[in-house]
Design a protein around this motif. Structure first.
Motif, mmCIF file in Angstrom:
data_model
loop_
_atom_site.group_PDB
_atom_site.id
_atom_site.type_symbol
_atom_site.label_atom_id
_atom_site.label_comp_id
_atom_site.label_asym_id
_atom_site.label_seq_id
_atom_site.Cartn_x
_atom_site.Cartn_y
_atom_site.Cartn_z
ATOM 1 N N ARG A 215 0.859 -1.182 0.000
ATOM 2 C CA ARG A 215 0.000 0.000 0.000
ATOM 3 C C ARG A 215 0.899 1.238 0.000
ATOM 4 N NH1 ARG A 215 -5.176 -0.871 1.639
ATOM 5 N NH2 ARG A 215 -5.507 1.144 0.594
ATOM 6 N N TRP A 216 0.308 2.395 -0.362
ATOM 7 C CA TRP A 216 1.111 3.607 -0.524
ATOM 8 C C TRP A 216 0.403 4.800 0.108
ATOM 9 C CZ3 TRP A 216 5.960 3.224 -2.489
ATOM 10 C CH2 TRP A 216 6.275 1.981 -3.081
ATOM 11 N N LEU A 217 1.181 5.583 0.860
ATOM 12 C CA LEU A 217 0.657 6.738 1.581
ATOM 13 C C LEU A 217 1.325 7.992 1.056
ATOM 14 C CD1 LEU A 217 -1.125 7.629 4.060
ATOM 15 C CD2 LEU A 217 0.987 7.521 5.410
ATOM 16 N N SER A 218 0.528 8.957 0.656
ATOM 17 C CA SER A 218 1.045 10.246 0.188
ATOM 18 C C SER A 218 1.018 11.243 1.334
ATOM 19 C CB SER A 218 0.189 10.758 -0.975
ATOM 20 O OG SER A 218 0.626 12.043 -1.383
ATOM 21 N N LEU A 219 2.171 11.853 1.601
ATOM 22 C CA LEU A 219 2.313 12.804 2.700
ATOM 23 C C LEU A 219 2.948 14.092 2.183
ATOM 24 C CD1 LEU A 219 3.804 10.436 5.426
ATOM 25 C CD2 LEU A 219 1.515 11.434 5.447
ATOM 26 N N PRO A 220 2.623 15.233 2.782
ATOM 27 C CA PRO A 220 3.285 16.482 2.387
ATOM 28 C C PRO A 220 4.795 16.378 2.614
ATOM 29 C CG PRO A 220 1.361 16.926 3.752
ATOM 30 C CD PRO A 220 1.591 15.447 3.815
ATOM 31 N N ALA A 221 5.563 16.800 1.633
ATOM 32 C CA ALA A 221 7.017 16.662 1.710
ATOM 33 C C ALA A 221 7.584 17.372 2.934
ATOM 34 C CB ALA A 221 7.654 17.204 0.429
ATOM 35 N N GLY A 222 6.983 18.459 3.348
ATOM 36 C CA GLY A 222 7.490 19.198 4.484
ATOM 37 C C GLY A 222 7.340 18.482 5.814
ATOM 38 N N ARG A 223 6.530 17.429 5.834
ATOM 39 C CA ARG A 223 6.331 16.675 7.066
ATOM 40 C C ARG A 223 7.157 15.390 7.104
ATOM 41 N NH1 ARG A 223 1.547 18.074 9.688
ATOM 42 N NH2 ARG A 223 2.359 16.705 11.343
ATOM 43 N N VAL A 224 7.999 15.195 6.106
ATOM 44 C CA VAL A 224 8.745 13.947 5.987
ATOM 45 C C VAL A 224 10.245 14.234 5.975
ATOM 46 C CG1 VAL A 224 9.145 11.872 4.609
ATOM 47 C CG2 VAL A 224 6.860 12.903 4.679
ATOM 48 N N THR A 225 10.980 13.500 6.798
ATOM 49 C CA THR A 225 12.440 13.541 6.772
ATOM 50 C C THR A 225 12.928 12.454 5.828
ATOM 51 O OG1 THR A 225 12.643 14.400 9.011
ATOM 52 C CG2 THR A 225 14.542 13.209 8.117
ATOM 53 N N VAL A 226 13.741 12.826 4.873
ATOM 54 C CA VAL A 226 14.290 11.885 3.897
ATOM 55 C C VAL A 226 15.805 11.915 4.014
ATOM 56 C CG1 VAL A 226 14.461 11.249 1.471
ATOM 57 C CG2 VAL A 226 12.353 12.276 2.339
ATOM 58 N N ALA A 227 16.425 10.760 4.097
ATOM 59 C CA ALA A 227 17.886 10.678 4.170
ATOM 60 C C ALA A 227 18.388 9.918 2.960
ATOM 61 C CB ALA A 227 18.317 9.967 5.448
ATOM 62 N N PRO A 228 19.557 10.225 2.430
ATOM 63 C CA PRO A 228 20.485 11.187 3.024
ATOM 64 C C PRO A 228 20.204 12.624 2.617
ATOM 65 C CG PRO A 228 21.478 10.161 1.114
ATOM 66 C CD PRO A 228 20.134 9.521 1.281
ATOM 67 N N GLY A 229 20.558 13.530 3.555
ATOM 68 C CA GLY A 229 20.727 14.911 3.166
ATOM 69 C C GLY A 229 19.615 15.869 3.444
ATOM 70 N N THR A 230 18.413 15.437 3.783
ATOM 71 C CA THR A 230 17.352 16.404 3.996
ATOM 72 C C THR A 230 16.642 16.101 5.292
ATOM 73 O OG1 THR A 230 15.654 15.115 2.850
ATOM 74 C CG2 THR A 230 16.991 16.575 1.503
ATOM 75 N N GLY A 231 15.930 17.099 5.788
ATOM 76 C CA GLY A 231 15.171 16.904 7.017
ATOM 77 C C GLY A 231 15.931 17.411 8.216
ATOM 78 N N PRO A 232 15.210 17.776 9.265
ATOM 79 C CA PRO A 232 15.854 18.386 10.433
ATOM 80 C C PRO A 232 16.741 17.435 11.223
ATOM 81 C CG PRO A 232 13.535 17.935 10.866
ATOM 82 C CD PRO A 232 13.748 17.696 9.404
ATOM 83 N N ASP A 233 16.511 16.108 11.122
ATOM 84 C CA ASP A 233 17.318 15.187 11.923
ATOM 85 C C ASP A 233 18.133 14.252 11.062
ATOM 86 O OD1 ASP A 233 15.314 13.658 10.918
ATOM 87 O OD2 ASP A 233 14.826 12.621 12.788
ATOM 88 N N ALA A 234 18.427 14.658 9.826
ATOM 89 C CA ALA A 234 19.270 13.814 8.976
ATOM 90 C C ALA A 234 20.631 13.649 9.638
ATOM 91 C CB ALA A 234 19.430 14.442 7.591
ATOM 92 N N ALA A 235 21.137 12.429 9.586
ATOM 93 C CA ALA A 235 22.350 12.112 10.339
ATOM 94 C C ALA A 235 23.565 12.822 9.770
ATOM 95 C CB ALA A 235 22.588 10.607 10.313
ATOM 96 N N PRO A 236 24.491 13.265 10.627
ATOM 97 C CA PRO A 236 25.761 13.802 10.141
ATOM 98 C C PRO A 236 26.606 12.695 9.541
ATOM 99 C CG PRO A 236 25.824 13.552 12.516
ATOM 100 C CD PRO A 236 24.421 13.226 12.091
ATOM 101 N N ALA A 237 27.652 13.072 8.865
ATOM 102 C CA ALA A 237 28.517 12.088 8.199
ATOM 103 C C ALA A 237 29.924 12.214 8.751
ATOM 104 C CB ALA A 237 28.503 12.317 6.691
ATOM 105 N N PRO A 238 30.204 11.578 9.888
ATOM 106 C CA PRO A 238 31.542 11.688 10.461
ATOM 107 C C PRO A 238 32.561 10.910 9.658
ATOM 108 C CG PRO A 238 30.248 10.104 11.678
ATOM 109 C CD PRO A 238 29.339 10.707 10.650
ATOM 110 N N TYR A 239 33.797 11.362 9.715
ATOM 111 C CA TYR A 239 34.910 10.686 9.054
ATOM 112 C C TYR A 239 34.747 10.740 7.540
ATOM 113 C CZ TYR A 239 35.377 9.282 13.857
ATOM 114 O OH TYR A 239 35.463 9.319 15.219
ATOM 115 N N THR A 240 33.899 9.908 6.952
ATOM 116 C CA THR A 240 33.562 10.035 5.529
ATOM 117 C C THR A 240 32.124 9.599 5.350
ATOM 118 O OG1 THR A 240 34.175 7.772 4.928
ATOM 119 C CG2 THR A 240 35.921 9.429 4.822
ATOM 120 N N ALA A 241 31.531 10.042 4.276
ATOM 121 C CA ALA A 241 30.167 9.615 3.978
ATOM 122 C C ALA A 241 30.184 8.202 3.419
ATOM 123 C CB ALA A 241 29.523 10.574 2.981
#
Length: 625
Positions: A215-241
Motif C-alpha cells: 500500500r502507498w501513503l502520500s504525505l506532504p514533503a514538508g512533514r517527511v524527513t528523507v535521508a540522506p541529506g534532507t530533514g531536520p534530523d538527517a544524520a551527520p557524516a563523520p569521518y567520511t560519507a
C-alpha cells in the motif's frame, strides 16, 4: 530440533541431549511437548521464581530433578537433563510436578499459573502475556507442521530441488523461508506473532513464502524527513560519507498517477510504502495522533509486489530482489516489548553503524571483498514509528552466488538434510565440517577485529548472511541491520588515531550505543557472535548428526583463539579482554529474553535495553580436563 541418534554414534553425550530430544508423551501432540520443554528450559535458564538458584538437586532412579520449595510441605519438582549450551540443565519429561499431591503440570498455562503464584502481584500481567505468547506459538507450530509439504513443494517449483543452487537475492528469500521454520536458539516461543492469526501469517509471514502488493501513503514533503541529506534530523557524516552511494529512495516505485492519487498529491508530496497489515490496522489512528489525517491520502490501489524476508517487517521487491524495504508493523515477536515498529532514531543509527563499519574496512584491507555491507543510508519517516521506511540495497554482483542467512545453515532442506550439507556438496567437496570451519574462521576473525576497534554488533544469525560462489573462492559475509551496536569510544579512538568520539559525533541517536567500558561490548560479542552465530550452529549441526559436538565446539574455540592472537599483535588490551571474558571465563552471559521481553516491565527487570539483558550460563568453550 530433534536429534537423529542413528547418525550420532560418535558425538558426545551433550550433543545427543541437545535440542529437547526427549520422546513426546503418547497422548500429547509432539509440537506441544516440544514447546513446553523449550519453555521450561528458558524459565530455568532465566531463573524465573528461583527455579535455578533456589532449587535443590535430587538424584532419582530416572535421573536428576530440581526441587523448589514453595511453602511448608509444598514444592515444584522439575526433571532435568544436562544441557551445556546456554544453561547447565534443560527440562525433560515428565515435566513440572507439584508436591505433595504429585500432579504433573502438562501445559504452559498450568506451568505459568503455578509460577505466577510465586511472583510479585505486579508481575501477573507479564505471566498472562507470556501464556498468550505460548498459545500463539503453539498455533503457529501446528500451522507450520500442517503446511510443510505444500510450502516446500512451492520452493522446489520456484527455485529447484537443491538449496545449494538457489541463487542470488531471489534464492535468499527461499532460504529465509527455511530459516523461518526453525526455532530461535534462545527464545522458546519464537514462532508466534502478537495479534496475528492464521490468515495473516499465511498471507504475510516468511515461513509461507507469500507474495503481496504494498500500500502507498502520500504525505506532504514538508512533514517527511528523507535521508540522506534532507530533514531536520538527517544524520551527520563523520569521518567520511557512505562509499556505497545508494539509490534514490523512490527509484522503482509507482507514481502518484499510477496509484490513482488526486492531482493535489502529484507534486510536493512524498510516497511512503506501507505494509498491508499496518494499512488495515492502526494507520488511521496514527495519522490522527500526528496531525496528518487531513493531509495524507492512502492510495486505494495496491502496487509493487513484495516477498517477506526472514524479518517479517522487511520485504524484498519481487522485481528488484536486491531492494529491501523495512516497513513498520504493529506486532511484536520474541517478547511483548519487542515491537516490530521502526523508530526514526533506529534509521539514523543504522546509517551511522554502516559508516562505522566502512571505516573499519578501510583500515582493515584484508577483509576487502570478504565482508560486504548492505546500503542502509536511504530512509524516510514522518516522525512516528509506524510512518517510516528504510530502503536497503543489497550488494550487486551476487546473482550467481548462494546467499543465505546463517540461521538457514542448520535448517532442514526439502529432503530433510541440513542446508549446510547441500552447500558442502557444491562448494566444499562434500565436507560440511570443512565448510563450517571456513565460515567460522571468517566470522570470528571479522568480529574479533571489530572488537579490537571497540565495536560489537547486534549481528545475530538473521542479520549475517553467508555468500558462496559467484566467481569468488571461499565464503563471504554480508551484513545488514547495524542499528544496535555497542562502541567502546576509547578503544575506537586508539585504533583510529583520532580524538575520542561521542554518540553524536558518530551520528548515533541512541546514546546507549557508546561507552567507555569493556563489559557491554564483550557481552554483546558473546551473546550474539558466540552464542547465536557460532554456538547455535555447532549445537544445531550436532543435533542433526552432521558432526560430533566436541569437534564442532573445538573449531569455535580454536578459531576464536587464533583470531584473538591476531588481534593481540596490534590491540593487546582488547585481546586480553576477550581471552578473559570468553575463552577462559567459567560462565558466559546469556540473553534473558523472556524475563526482559515479556514477564517483567523494564522498571521491574532493570533492563535498559530488552535485547541486551543477561543472565549467565556455562562456558561450553572451556577445554575439558
Amino acid at each position: 530440533m530433534t536429534a537423529d541418534r542413528s547418525r550420532t554414534s560418535g558425538e558426545s553425550g551433550a550433543a545427543a541431549r541437545y535440542g529437547d530430544a526427549e520422546p513426546p508423551a503418547v497422548a500429547r501432540p509432539a509440537s506441544a511437548a516440544h514447546q513446553l520443554l523449550r519453555v521450561l528450559g528458558a524459565l530455568l535458564r532465566e531463573d524465573v521464581a528461583g527455579l535455578r538458584t533456589r532449587s535443590t538437586l535430587l538424584h532419582r532412579t530416572d535421573g536428576p530433578w530440581l526441587r523448589l520449595a514453595t511453602g511448608p510441605g509444598s514444592a515444584l519438582l522439575l526433571p532435568v537433563r544436562e544441557d551445556g549450551f546456554q544453561g547447565t540443565w534443560g527440562a525433560r519429561l515428565p515435566l513440572l510436578r507439584q508436591e505433595p499431591d504429585g500432579t504433573d503440570l502438562a501445559t504452559t498455562d498450568e506451568v505459568l499459573d503455578a509460577l505466577a503464584r510465586l511472583a510479585a502481584p505486579e508481575d501477573a500481567p507479564g505471566y498472562a502475556a507470556f501464556a498468550e505468547e505460548c498459545r500463539s506459538d503453539l498455533a503457529a507450530r501446528r500451522l507450520h507442521a500442517a503446511t510443510r509439504a505444500p510450502v516446500l513443494a512451492r520452493l522446489t517449483d520456484r527455485h529447484g530441488p537443491d538449496p545449494a543452487h538457489w541463487r542470488g537475492h531471489t534464492g535468499a528469500l527461499a532460504h529465509d523461508t527455511l530459516a523461518a521454520r526453525t526455532d530461535h536458539p534462545v527464545h522458546p516461543v519464537s514462532r508466534g506473532r502478537k495479534g496475528l492469526g492464521e490468515r495473516e501469517l499465511r498471507a504475510y509471514a516468511p515461513e509461507f513464502h507469500p507474495r503481496f502488493a504494498l500500500r502507498w501513503l502520500s504525505l506532504p514533503a514538508g512533514r517527511v524527513t528523507v535521508a540522506p541529506g534532507t530533514g531536520p534530523d538527517a544524520a551527520p557524516a563523520p569521518y567520511t560519507a557512505s562509499e556505497t552511494g545508494g539509490v534514490p529512495l523512490h527509484d522503482g516505485w509507482p507514481t502518484p498517477a499510477e496509484l490513482g492519487l488526486p492531482a493535489g498529491h502529484h507534486e510536493g508530496h512524498v510516497l511512503l510504502p506501507v505494509h498491508p497489515l499496518t494499512a488495515a490496522g492502526r494507520l488511521r489512528d496514527v495519522l490522527a495522533v500526528t496531525g496528518l489525517a487531513g493531509h495524507a491520502v492512502l492510495a486505494e490501489r495496491p502496487m509493487l509486489d513484495a516477498v517477506p524476508t526472514l524479518s517479517m517487517r522487511t520485504v524484498a521487491l519481487a522485481v528488484l530482489p536486491d531492494t529491501h524495504l523495512k516497513l513498520p508493523l504493529a506486532t511484536a515477536t520474541l517478547g511483548l516489548l519487542n515491537r516490530r515498529t521502526v523508530t526514526p532514531g533506529s534509521l539514523r543509527d543504522g546509517a551511522a553503524g554502516q559508516r562505522l563499519l566502512e571505516g573499519v574496512l578501510r583500515r582493515e584491507p584484508r577483509f576487502a571483498g570478504r565482508v560486504l555491507l548492505a546500503d542502509e543510508t536511504n530512509y524516510a519517516h514522518a516522525g512516528h514509528e509506524l510512518l517510516a521506511v528504510l530502503r536497503r540495497t543489497q550488494p550487486a554482483g551476487l546473482d550467481d552466488a548462494a546467499v543465505l542467512p546463517l540461521a538457514a545453515l542448520p535448517a532442514p532442506a526439502p529432503d530433510g538434510r541440513p542446508v549446510i550439507e547441500h552447500l558442502a556438496d557444491r562448494f566444499h567437496g562434500g565436507d560440511p565440517v570443512a565448510l563450517a570451519d571456513a565460515v567460522l574462521t571468517l566470522l570470528l576473525d571479522w568480529q574479533t577485529t571489530l572488537f579490537g576497534h571497540g565495536i560489537a554488533l547486534e549481528s545475530h544469525q538473521q542479520n549475517v548472511s553467508l555468500v558462496l560462489g559467484g566467481g569468488t573462492d571461499g565464503p563471504r559475509l554480508l551484513l545488514k541491520d547495524n542499528d544496535g551496536p555497542r562502541v567502546h569510544t576509547r578503544r575506537l579512538a586508539e585504533a583510529w588515531g583520532c580524538a575520542e568520539p561521542t554518540a553524536d559525533s558518530l551520528g548515533f541517536a541512541d546514546g546507549r550505543i557508546c561507552g567507555t567500558e569493556d563489559a557491554p561490548v564483550a557481552d554483546l560479542f558473546t551473546t550474539i557472535t558466540v552464542h547465536l552465530c557460532a554456538g547455535s550452529l555447532a549445537f544445531g549441526l550436532a543435533a542433526h548428526g552432521t558432526a560430533p559436538l566436541d569437534r564442532l565446539l573445538g573449531l569455535i574455540r580454536d578459531r576464536l583463539a587464533e583470531a584473538i592472537d591476531r588481534t593481540a599483535v596490534t590491540m593487546p588490551g582488547a585481546a586480553a579482554v576477550l581471552r578473559a571474558r570468553v575463552l577462559e571465563a567459567p560462565e558466559l552471559p546469556v540473553k534473558a529474553m523472556v524475563t526482559a521481553g515479556t514477564l517483567l516491565t523494564k522498571a521491574r527487570s532493570g533492563a535498559a535495553d530488552i535485547n541486551k539483558h543477561y543472565t549467565t550460563g556455562p562456558n561450553y568453550l572451556l577445554r575439558k580436563a
